[in-house]
Design an enzyme around this catalytic site. Structure first.
Site, PDB file in Angstrom:
ATOM      1  N   ASP A  13       0.674  15.953 -15.341  1.00 20.71           N
ATOM      2  CA  ASP A  13       1.621  16.576 -14.415  1.00 20.71           C
ATOM      3  C   ASP A  13       2.214  17.879 -14.954  1.00 20.71           C
ATOM      4  O   ASP A  13       3.366  18.215 -14.676  1.00 20.71           O
ATOM      5  CB  ASP A  13       2.752  15.600 -14.036  1.00 20.71           C
ATOM      6  CG  ASP A  13       2.205  14.325 -13.434  1.00 20.71           C
ATOM      7  OD1 ASP A  13       1.179  14.397 -12.741  1.00 20.71           O
ATOM      8  OD2 ASP A  13       2.797  13.255 -13.664  1.00 20.71           O
ATOM      9  N   LYS A  16      -1.412  21.449 -13.496  1.00 19.61           N
ATOM     10  CA  LYS A  16      -2.837  21.827 -13.542  1.00 19.61           C
ATOM     11  C   LYS A  16      -3.317  22.310 -12.176  1.00 19.61           C
ATOM     12  O   LYS A  16      -4.066  23.280 -12.085  1.00 19.61           O
ATOM     13  CB  LYS A  16      -3.688  20.626 -14.007  1.00 19.61           C
ATOM     14  CG  LYS A  16      -3.349  20.180 -15.421  1.00 19.61           C
ATOM     15  CD  LYS A  16      -4.136  18.965 -15.840  1.00 19.61           C
ATOM     16  CE  LYS A  16      -3.740  17.684 -15.129  1.00 19.61           C
ATOM     17  NZ  LYS A  16      -2.389  17.199 -15.432  1.00 19.61           N
ATOM     18  N   GLY A  40      -2.956  13.436  -9.471  1.00 18.95           N
ATOM     19  CA  GLY A  40      -2.327  14.014  -8.277  1.00 18.95           C
ATOM     20  C   GLY A  40      -2.016  15.451  -8.619  1.00 18.95           C
ATOM     21  O   GLY A  40      -1.117  15.719  -9.406  1.00 18.95           O
ATOM     22  N   HIS A  41      -2.802  16.375  -8.080  1.00 19.29           N
ATOM     23  CA  HIS A  41      -2.636  17.791  -8.406  1.00 19.29           C
ATOM     24  C   HIS A  41      -2.105  18.517  -7.166  1.00 19.29           C
ATOM     25  O   HIS A  41      -2.734  18.497  -6.108  1.00 19.29           O
ATOM     26  CB  HIS A  41      -3.963  18.394  -8.878  1.00 19.29           C
ATOM     27  CG  HIS A  41      -4.485  17.745 -10.137  1.00 19.29           C
ATOM     28  ND1 HIS A  41      -5.667  18.090 -10.721  1.00 19.29           N
ATOM     29  CD2 HIS A  41      -3.956  16.774 -10.921  1.00 19.29           C
ATOM     30  CE1 HIS A  41      -5.842  17.358 -11.819  1.00 19.29           C
ATOM     31  NE2 HIS A  41      -4.823  16.547 -11.949  1.00 19.29           N
ATOM     32  N   GLN A 222      -4.977  14.137 -15.905  1.00 19.73           N
ATOM     33  CA  GLN A 222      -4.097  13.505 -16.885  1.00 19.73           C
ATOM     34  C   GLN A 222      -3.758  14.523 -17.983  1.00 19.73           C
ATOM     35  O   GLN A 222      -3.696  15.702 -17.692  1.00 19.73           O
ATOM     36  CB  GLN A 222      -4.738  12.236 -17.471  1.00 19.73           C
ATOM     37  CG  GLN A 222      -4.837  11.063 -16.500  1.00 19.73           C
ATOM     38  CD  GLN A 222      -5.953  11.196 -15.492  1.00 19.73           C
ATOM     39  OE1 GLN A 222      -7.103  11.401 -15.825  1.00 19.73           O
ATOM     40  NE2 GLN A 222      -5.637  11.067 -14.216  1.00 19.73           N
TER      41      GLN A 222
HETATM   42  P1  GDP Z   1      -0.694  18.293 -12.188  1.00 15.40           P
HETATM   43  O1  GDP Z   1      -0.967  16.823 -12.066  1.00 15.40           O
HETATM   44  O2  GDP Z   1      -0.797  18.781 -13.594  1.00 15.40           O
HETATM   45  O3  GDP Z   1      -1.523  19.123 -11.241  1.00 15.40           O
HETATM   46  O4  GDP Z   1       0.825  18.486 -11.770  1.00 15.40           O
HETATM   47  P2  GDP Z   1       1.560  17.832 -10.475  1.00 15.40           P
HETATM   48  O5  GDP Z   1       1.082  18.529  -9.256  1.00 15.40           O
HETATM   49  O6  GDP Z   1       1.460  16.355 -10.519  1.00 15.40           O
HETATM   50  O7  GDP Z   1       3.066  18.168 -10.818  1.00 15.40           O
HETATM   51  C1  GDP Z   1       3.480  19.482 -11.012  1.00 15.40           C
HETATM   52  C2  GDP Z   1       4.586  19.787  -9.987  1.00 15.40           C
HETATM   53  O8  GDP Z   1       5.254  20.960 -10.383  1.00 15.40           O
HETATM   54  C3  GDP Z   1       4.058  20.055  -8.597  1.00 15.40           C
HETATM   55  O9  GDP Z   1       5.020  19.600  -7.676  1.00 15.40           O
HETATM   56  C4  GDP Z   1       3.944  21.572  -8.548  1.00 15.40           C
HETATM   57  O10 GDP Z   1       4.073  22.087  -7.222  1.00 15.40           O
HETATM   58  C5  GDP Z   1       5.114  21.977  -9.384  1.00 15.40           C
HETATM   59  N1  GDP Z   1       4.980  23.230 -10.146  1.00 15.40           N
HETATM   60  C6  GDP Z   1       3.879  23.734 -10.758  1.00 15.40           C
HETATM   61  N2  GDP Z   1       4.198  24.850 -11.452  1.00 15.40           N
HETATM   62  C7  GDP Z   1       5.526  25.049 -11.253  1.00 15.40           C
HETATM   63  C8  GDP Z   1       6.470  26.025 -11.730  1.00 15.40           C
HETATM   64  O11 GDP Z   1       6.145  26.927 -12.499  1.00 15.40           O
HETATM   65  N3  GDP Z   1       7.771  25.873 -11.341  1.00 15.40           N
HETATM   66  C9  GDP Z   1       8.176  24.865 -10.520  1.00 15.40           C
HETATM   67  N4  GDP Z   1       9.453  24.799 -10.190  1.00 15.40           N
HETATM   68  N5  GDP Z   1       7.322  23.942 -10.047  1.00 15.40           N
HETATM   69  C10 GDP Z   1       6.022  24.022 -10.434  1.00 15.40           C
HETATM   70  P1  IMO Z   2      -2.427  14.070 -13.389  1.00 11.83           P
HETATM   71  O1  IMO Z   2      -3.883  14.485 -13.368  1.00 11.83           O
HETATM   72  C1  IMO Z   2       0.621  11.491 -15.155  1.00 11.83           C
HETATM   73  C2  IMO Z   2      -0.632   7.480 -16.402  1.00 11.83           C
HETATM   74  C3  IMO Z   2      -0.061   6.312 -15.628  1.00 11.83           C
HETATM   75  C4  IMO Z   2      -0.030   5.251 -16.722  1.00 11.83           C
HETATM   76  C5  IMO Z   2      -1.307   5.537 -17.518  1.00 11.83           C
HETATM   77  C6  IMO Z   2      -2.497   4.670 -17.133  1.00 11.83           C
HETATM   78  O2  IMO Z   2      -1.764  14.181 -12.077  1.00 11.83           O
HETATM   79  O3  IMO Z   2      -1.719  14.761 -14.495  1.00 11.83           O
HETATM   80  P2  IMO Z   2      -4.096   4.622 -15.000  1.00 11.83           P
HETATM   81  O4  IMO Z   2      -3.799   4.428 -13.555  1.00 11.83           O
HETATM   82  O5  IMO Z   2      -4.780   5.905 -15.316  1.00 11.83           O
HETATM   83  O6  IMO Z   2      -4.810   3.459 -15.626  1.00 11.83           O
HETATM   84  O7  IMO Z   2      -2.642   4.659 -15.715  1.00 11.83           O
HETATM   85  O8  IMO Z   2      -1.616   6.903 -17.264  1.00 11.83           O
HETATM   86  N1  IMO Z   2      -1.319   8.511 -15.573  1.00 11.83           N
HETATM   87  C7  IMO Z   2      -0.799   9.709 -15.282  1.00 11.83           C
HETATM   88  N2  IMO Z   2       0.414  10.224 -15.569  1.00 11.83           N
HETATM   89  N3  IMO Z   2      -0.288  12.229 -14.506  1.00 11.83           N
HETATM   90  C8  IMO Z   2      -1.516  11.745 -14.236  1.00 11.83           C
HETATM   91  O9  IMO Z   2      -2.501  12.485 -13.698  1.00 11.83           O
HETATM   92  C9  IMO Z   2      -1.808  10.408 -14.601  1.00 11.83           C
HETATM   93  N4  IMO Z   2      -2.882   9.598 -14.458  1.00 11.83           N
HETATM   94  C10 IMO Z   2      -2.572   8.446 -15.079  1.00 11.83           C
HETATM   95  O10 IMO Z   2       1.216   6.597 -15.125  1.00 11.83           O
HETATM   96  O11 IMO Z   2       1.061   5.469 -17.585  1.00 11.83           O
HETATM   97 MG    MG Z   3      -0.102  15.109 -11.298  1.00 15.71          MG
END
Ligand code: GDP
Ligand code: IMO
Ligand code: MG
Length: 425
Positions: A13, A16, A40-41, A222
């Protein structure tokens, strides 16, 4: 040849989705190499917010090839639903996705077992309950079903029956009902009809693209500290999330990768169980969660929040061989009077700059206090225009990682980004 890996340097998170979407503007192909619908991206374009789970984050840009490689585990019902949603939102080119015929299929019993185990353990690992772990277990046990096997559903049904036989004692011990192979195979029929036409020998597709001089982004899922080998085991996911996974998960050699960009959020978060030394349980932690909107993109769970951990970043820089950084969510720190950063650890064996990954329960973070800033960063487009304290904060991160930040993200929108160096160059 230009292969660039984008890898999470923390616990996932890190942003990415946003960074891959930006880099895809200059790329020809985006490849997801590990994990499955546990990812979840988030992509925000204008007022449209899309969360992709299986489909690569390059999908919003038409004309770019998107590939799901063989290191992934694919829930075909979720893949089809995600494709339909993307189509309904104007991204019809999602039908041009290419999916490895050697990626593994997540089946209903994987999801059932994942859920039952979580229930029985009181959510010890806190998985996403998407069946990811049990599916990789079947892969390693050589009892899995690959996507290619969906070409012949009768044969697939036989293999499913054998896998269920193997899992049945576990399912019963966990208090579940053993599913029927027949029913699973029947439900797979319409899904296989949608997915089989997308199947390809993706390792060759990617290698051909690289040989033709195309720009390929390998999109990590991840993060390094969730990697099955390099993460905070056993509180990890079941795949090779770190940069090395781009090679094994795609079927290309290490010589095909030119750059590895590590995604670093300006603070830390973690979803699920496991060690998190810099975790905050106070108002500062609540503020990071609220301002950073730190709620799981897959499960909606509130993310645990904490200060940045530089020894952990040093560790991630090493195991991934990072060549540059993308620092995200710097804007979220605006308004903190004091920002703390873990710079070292106190352990029973003395102080260390290294991340004491095997002794995190006995290690205590040593913090450095940084001055905060009050300026809104979201309109900043040049690193020189950042407030001095924010610039110093970025420099501290760069020094710890031993490489520069090619991207600094100052908001969730596409344009709220400082791009200093094109990572493809
Ligand atoms: P990922 O799994 O690495 O793709 O990240 P997620 O999408 O799960 O979580 C990142 C969250 O931060 C999302 O809600 C993005 O829209 C948000 N985000 C990404 N870059 C920035 C930033 O520079 N500032 C802020 N405020 N939000 C950001
Ligand atoms: P992105 O790509 C954050 C965590 C789960 C749990 C552990 C194992 O969005 O960054 P699983 O379902 O993979 O067997 O769970 O890994 N986890 C993540 N945490 N971002 C993710 O993906 C994750 N994918 C798995 O919360 O602790
Ligand atoms: Mg994510």
């Amino acid at each position: 040849m230009a292969g660039v890996v984008i890898v999470g340097a923390q616990w996932g998170d890190e942003g990415k989705g946003k960074v891959v979407d930006i880099l895809t503007e200059h790329a020809d192909m985006v490849v997801r190499y590990a994990g499955g619908p546990n990812a979840g991206h988030t992509l925000v374009v204008g007022n449209d917010k899309i969360v992709v789970r299986l489909v690569p984050s390059g999908i919003l840009r038409e004309g770019k090839e998107c590939v799901l490689a063989q290191g992934m585990v694919v829930d075909v019902s979720r893949l089809v639903a995600e494709m339909d949603e993307l189509k309904s939102r104007g991204h019809a080119h999602v039908e041009r996705l290419r999916v490895s015929d050697r990626a593994h299929v997540i089946l209903p019993y994987h999801i059932l077992i994942d859920g039952l185990r979580e229930q029985k353990s009181g959510g010890e690992i806190g998985t996403t309950k998407r069946g990811v772990g049990p599916c990789y277990e079947d892969k390693a046990a050589r009892t899995g079903i690959t996507l290619g096997m969906l070409r012949d559903l009768r044969m697939a049904e036989d293999r499913i029956a054998k896998a269920i036989e193997r899992w049945a004692p576990t399912i019963r011990a966990l208090g579940g009902d053993v599913p029927s192979a027949r029913e699973i195979a029947t439900a797979l029929e319409p899904l296989a009809a949608r997915v089989v036409p997308l199947l390809a020998e993706t390792s060759k597709l990617v290698d051909d693209a690289l040989r033709a001089g195309k720009r390929v982004v390998f999109e990590g899922a991840q993060g390094t500290l969730l990697d099955v080998d390099h993460g905070t085991y056993p509180f990890v996911t079941s795949s090779s999330a770190a940069a090395g996974g781009a090679c094994t998960g795609t079927g290309i050699g290490p010589t095909r990768i030119q750059r590895v960009v590590g995604l670093v959020k300006a603070y830390c978060t973690r979803v699920g169980g496991g060690p998190f030394p810099t975790e905050l349980h106070d108002a500062a932690g609540d503020r990071l969660r609220k301002v950073g909107d730190e709620f799981g993109a897959v499960t909606g769970r509130p993310r645990r929040t904490g200060w940045l951990d530089l020894p952990a970043l040093r560790y991630a820089a090493r195991v991934n061989g990072l060549s540059s950084l993308a620092v995200t969510k710097l804007d979220v720190l605006t308004g903190f009077d004091e920002i703390k950063v873990c710079v070292a650890y106190k352990t029973p064996f003395g102080e260390t700059d290294d991340f004491p990954i095997d002794q995190l329960d006995k290690a205590e973070p040593i913090y450095r206090s940084m001055t905060g800033w009050t300026e809104d960063l979201r309109a900043t487009r040049l690193i020189e225009d950042l407030p001095r304290a924010a610039r110093e904060y970025v420099r501290l991160i760069e020094d710890a990682a031993g490489c520069g930040a090619s991207i600094v993200s100052v908001g969730y929108r596409r344009d709220e980004t400082i791009v200093r160096v094109d990572p493809f160059v």
